[in-house]
Design a protein around this motif. Structure first.
Motif, PDB file in Angstrom:
ATOM      1  N   SER A  35       2.926   4.949 -10.463  1.00 23.54           N
ATOM      2  CA  SER A  35       2.141   5.506  -9.204  1.00 23.54           C
ATOM      3  C   SER A  35       0.869   6.093  -9.794  1.00 23.54           C
ATOM      4  O   SER A  35      -0.350   6.100  -9.270  1.00 23.54           O
ATOM      5  CB  SER A  35       2.878   6.547  -8.372  1.00 23.54           C
ATOM      6  OG  SER A  35       4.172   5.858  -7.921  1.00 23.54           O
ATOM      7  N   SER A  38      -1.855   3.490 -10.495  1.00 15.91           N
ATOM      8  CA  SER A  38      -2.413   3.219  -9.064  1.00 15.91           C
ATOM      9  C   SER A  38      -3.452   4.232  -8.689  1.00 15.91           C
ATOM     10  O   SER A  38      -4.602   3.902  -8.159  1.00 15.91           O
ATOM     11  CB  SER A  38      -1.406   3.071  -7.918  1.00 15.91           C
ATOM     12  OG  SER A  38      -1.826   2.744  -6.651  1.00 15.91           O
ATOM     13  N   ARG A 361      -1.490  -1.975  -4.052  1.00 16.41           N
ATOM     14  CA  ARG A 361      -0.657  -1.914  -2.916  1.00 16.41           C
ATOM     15  C   ARG A 361      -0.795  -3.166  -1.727  1.00 16.41           C
ATOM     16  O   ARG A 361      -0.122  -3.163  -0.758  1.00 16.41           O
ATOM     17  CB  ARG A 361      -0.887  -0.778  -1.874  1.00 16.41           C
ATOM     18  CG  ARG A 361      -0.886   0.703  -2.610  1.00 16.41           C
ATOM     19  CD  ARG A 361      -1.055   1.622  -1.790  1.00 16.41           C
ATOM     20  NE  ARG A 361      -2.500   1.857  -1.092  1.00 16.41           N
ATOM     21  CZ  ARG A 361      -3.511   2.455  -1.749  1.00 16.41           C
ATOM     22  NH1 ARG A 361      -3.584   2.634  -2.842  1.00 16.41           N
ATOM     23  NH2 ARG A 361      -4.663   2.209  -1.024  1.00 16.41           N
ATOM     24  N   GLU A 381      -0.944  -6.539   3.682  1.00 15.49           N
ATOM     25  CA  GLU A 381      -1.005  -4.737   3.364  1.00 15.49           C
ATOM     26  C   GLU A 381       0.028  -4.377   4.058  1.00 15.49           C
ATOM     27  O   GLU A 381       0.618  -4.993   5.206  1.00 15.49           O
ATOM     28  CB  GLU A 381      -2.394  -4.330   4.089  1.00 15.49           C
ATOM     29  CG  GLU A 381      -3.529  -4.636   3.360  1.00 15.49           C
ATOM     30  CD  GLU A 381      -4.853  -4.118   4.126  1.00 15.49           C
ATOM     31  OE1 GLU A 381      -4.800  -3.916   5.279  1.00 15.49           O
ATOM     32  OE2 GLU A 381      -5.485  -3.462   3.032  1.00 15.49           O
ATOM     33  N   HIS A 383       2.377  -1.834   2.439  1.00 10.80           N
ATOM     34  CA  HIS A 383       2.947  -0.898   1.530  1.00 10.80           C
ATOM     35  C   HIS A 383       1.963   0.179   1.014  1.00 10.80           C
ATOM     36  O   HIS A 383       0.694   0.170   1.066  1.00 10.80           O
ATOM     37  CB  HIS A 383       3.098  -1.580   0.081  1.00 10.80           C
ATOM     38  CG  HIS A 383       4.413  -2.594   0.241  1.00 10.80           C
ATOM     39  ND1 HIS A 383       5.806  -2.161   0.341  1.00 10.80           N
ATOM     40  CD2 HIS A 383       4.279  -4.157   0.021  1.00 10.80           C
ATOM     41  CE1 HIS A 383       6.533  -3.160   0.328  1.00 10.80           C
ATOM     42  NE2 HIS A 383       5.531  -4.167   0.283  1.00 10.80           N
ATOM     43  N   LYS A 384       2.626   1.337   0.694  1.00 13.54           N
ATOM     44  CA  LYS A 384       1.849   2.617   0.516  1.00 13.54           C
ATOM     45  C   LYS A 384       1.738   2.963  -1.099  1.00 13.54           C
ATOM     46  O   LYS A 384       1.077   3.822  -1.389  1.00 13.54           O
ATOM     47  CB  LYS A 384       2.851   3.899   1.254  1.00 13.54           C
ATOM     48  CG  LYS A 384       2.596   3.682   2.811  1.00 13.54           C
ATOM     49  CD  LYS A 384       3.317   4.827   3.445  1.00 13.54           C
ATOM     50  CE  LYS A 384       3.369   4.426   4.889  1.00 13.54           C
ATOM     51  NZ  LYS A 384       4.109   5.747   5.481  1.00 13.54           N
ATOM     52  N   LYS A 385       2.492   2.160  -1.704  1.00 13.55           N
ATOM     53  CA  LYS A 385       2.685   2.419  -3.259  1.00 13.55           C
ATOM     54  C   LYS A 385       2.469   1.070  -3.912  1.00 13.55           C
ATOM     55  O   LYS A 385       2.561   0.120  -3.310  1.00 13.55           O
ATOM     56  CB  LYS A 385       3.641   3.196  -3.865  1.00 13.55           C
ATOM     57  CG  LYS A 385       3.457   4.720  -3.276  1.00 13.55           C
ATOM     58  CD  LYS A 385       4.464   5.500  -4.152  1.00 13.55           C
ATOM     59  CE  LYS A 385       4.361   6.969  -3.837  1.00 13.55           C
ATOM     60  NZ  LYS A 385       5.447   7.659  -4.517  1.00 13.55           N
ATOM     61  N   PRO A 386       2.352   0.755  -5.176  1.00 19.80           N
ATOM     62  CA  PRO A 386       2.147  -0.595  -5.807  1.00 19.80           C
ATOM     63  C   PRO A 386       3.358  -1.449  -5.554  1.00 19.80           C
ATOM     64  O   PRO A 386       4.468  -1.048  -5.368  1.00 19.80           O
ATOM     65  CB  PRO A 386       2.369  -0.126  -7.326  1.00 19.80           C
ATOM     66  CG  PRO A 386       1.707   1.323  -7.392  1.00 19.80           C
ATOM     67  CD  PRO A 386       2.207   1.975  -6.176  1.00 19.80           C
ATOM     68  N   SER A 408       8.381  -2.562  -3.021  1.00 18.95           N
ATOM     69  CA  SER A 408       7.376  -1.470  -3.724  1.00 18.95           C
ATOM     70  C   SER A 408       7.828  -0.109  -4.252  1.00 18.95           C
ATOM     71  O   SER A 408       9.051   0.145  -4.166  1.00 18.95           O
ATOM     72  CB  SER A 408       6.187  -1.393  -2.554  1.00 18.95           C
ATOM     73  OG  SER A 408       5.397  -0.139  -2.996  1.00 18.95           O
ATOM     74  N   ASP A 410       7.165   2.500  -3.230  1.00 17.44           N
ATOM     75  CA  ASP A 410       7.222   3.310  -2.038  1.00 17.44           C
ATOM     76  C   ASP A 410       8.640   3.351  -1.488  1.00 17.44           C
ATOM     77  O   ASP A 410       9.083   3.826  -0.354  1.00 17.44           O
ATOM     78  CB  ASP A 410       6.175   3.142  -0.947  1.00 17.44           C
ATOM     79  CG  ASP A 410       6.167   1.683  -0.268  1.00 17.44           C
ATOM     80  OD1 ASP A 410       7.242   0.800  -0.642  1.00 17.44           O
ATOM     81  OD2 ASP A 410       5.352   1.255   0.379  1.00 17.44           O
TER      82      ASP A 410
END
Length: 430
Positions: A35, A38, A361, A381, A383-386, A408, A410
């Motif tokens: 994270s 990222s 992401r 698209e 996801h909120k994290k890698p 992910s 997330d």
């Protein structure tokens, strides 16, 4: 949740601030460090512009490339490309912890979060069971692979665990931990069986001294790589370690891939990909090539079906495409696929599609054309994290339909159905 149109630029954004290779510890931690990667190495995603602006930006931004010395294999998208693919997204599950690995085998989808593996029906996505939930001492699950009816999991504690599934009870039973007790007993007496892993510390050469980051299976052989820089080969029939390359790389090894012919590829934080084969006249694998085009840590590898193409993803934001140039399985880089704004963390190749997941992401869907070039068909698209792992969960439902799952950091598990028109040349993957 949004699906970015194919019209968004399939090129890189401005060069990030962290362009030096990461330290080993940078890659050898769990979700929190990824994270941070990222946050440090990516810029925030831009909003979707109009189609005219996007197409103009695509032509302009193709000059803003990572690894500029390597030619691009990308073709500019056309309006026809937009009609060739449609994408639907479904949210499947949320976990409190990051998803570290996904795998599919038979009728099941395996989802690893920390030390636990959850099992789902790959068609209905209904939850069936979970295993290894009580053994938190194993550390996080780094990889999942399959040897006939056995499930192999690699862990932070440097061990590989072997499981069997009871079809009646739908429960998983631990049947072995590698290296096995018998294997240790056979070797522990002789001093020559020990190797130095750090100052004042020795272990048996059959042991990994750090997290086992990748697994690959070919025939009856299991290949494992680790942050301890070693490559090990295990015999599937008796679970014994039969070979070890102590210093396969100068830094942590993050990925391994094996072709059907037995050629082994390892990718490392030392920015290199190394190629290993076992000649008929040799008893051990030997290094036959070192591929050195990436400018930062190599995180992911994938092969096409016949092993003639190798794809590698790294922290330099590029996916490099390598082609076998002779019968000795040597590979030469033929071009790069650019567009991600941060490190490439996972790759998957199926039929003529390459999917790449990134710390930015997003998941990018690339189609390989008859001339060897690639089109970026979609940017997925949501996801909120890698995006840490990708896997095909369903194919061949009907002509031109491929379904994949993305996991992910997330903790979100998502399903994507990619539907292609007949003229897109996407064949069923069976």
């Amino acid at each position: 949740m949004k699906l970015r149109s194919w019209l968004l630029p399939c090129s890189t954004a401005a060069k990030p601030s962290c362009n030096k290779p990461p330290e080993p510890s940078y890659l050898s931690s769990d979700g929190s460090s990824l994270s941070e990667m990222s946050a440090n190495c990516s810029s925030s995603l831009t909003s979707t512009p109009s189609s005219d602006t996007s197409y103009s930006s695509l032509q302009t931004n193709l000059s803003l490339q990572s690894l500029p010395s390597i030619p691009s294999l990308q073709k500019l998208p056309t309006i026809t490309d937009a009609l060739n693919v449609s994408v639907s997204q479904h949210h499947l599950a949320s976990f409190k912890l990051p998803i570290s690995h996904l795998a599919v085998h038979g009728a099941y989808l395996y989802v690893a979060t920390a030390h636990e593996i959850n099992v789902y029906d790959r068609i209905t996505f209904s939850h069936i069971t979970a295993f290894n939930a009580r053994d938190s001492s194993s550390g996080s699950v780094k990889g999942i692979s399959f040897l006939r009816r056995e499930i192999l999991t690699s862990h932070q504690d440097g061990k590989i665990r072997v499981w069997n599934l009871s079809e009646k009870t739908k429960q998983f039973k631990l049947v072995n931990t590698l290296p096995t007790v018998n294997d240790r007993l056979r070797r522990f007496i002789l001093p020559s069986n020990y190797v130095n892993v750090r100052r004042h510390k020795k272990v048996l050469w059959i042991q990994h001294a750090d997290a086992v980051t990748g697994l690959a299976v070919n025939g009856d052989s299991v290949y494992s790589v680790s942050w301890d820089r070693s490559l090990k080969i295990w015999q599937g029939s008796n679970h014994r370690c039969v070979e070890s390359v102590k210093a396969a790389h100068e830094d942590a090894i993050n990925a391994v891939a094996v072709s059907a012919g037995g050629t082994v590829y390892t990718g490392s934080a030392d920015r290199k990909i190394r190629v290993w084969t076992k000649p008929e006249t040799e008893k051990r694998h030997v290094l036959v090539a070192t591929l050195e085009k990436h400018k930062s840590a190599v995180n992911a590898l994938a092969l096409n079906d016949d092993g003639s193409l190798l794809f590698s993803g790294a922290c330099d934001r590029s996916v490099l495409v390598w082609e076998r140039e002779d019968s000795a399985n040597h590979m030469a880089v033929i071009g790069a696929l650019r567009g991600h704004r941060n490190a490439i963390l996972c790759l998957m190749y199926v039929s003529d599609l390459l999917l790449s997941g990134s710390a930015d992401r997003t998941v990018r869907v690339w189609q390989r054309g008859p001339d060897g070039s690639f089109n970026c068909l979609s940017v997925l698209e949501g996801h909120k994290k890698p995006v840490k792992s990708l896997v095909v969960v369903s194919e061949g439902e009907s002509d031109g339909v491929v379904s994949v799952c993305s996991g992910s950091l997330d903790g979100e598990l998502k399903s994507w159905k990619l539907s292609f028109s007949p003229n897109s040349n996407i064949m069923n993957c069976r």
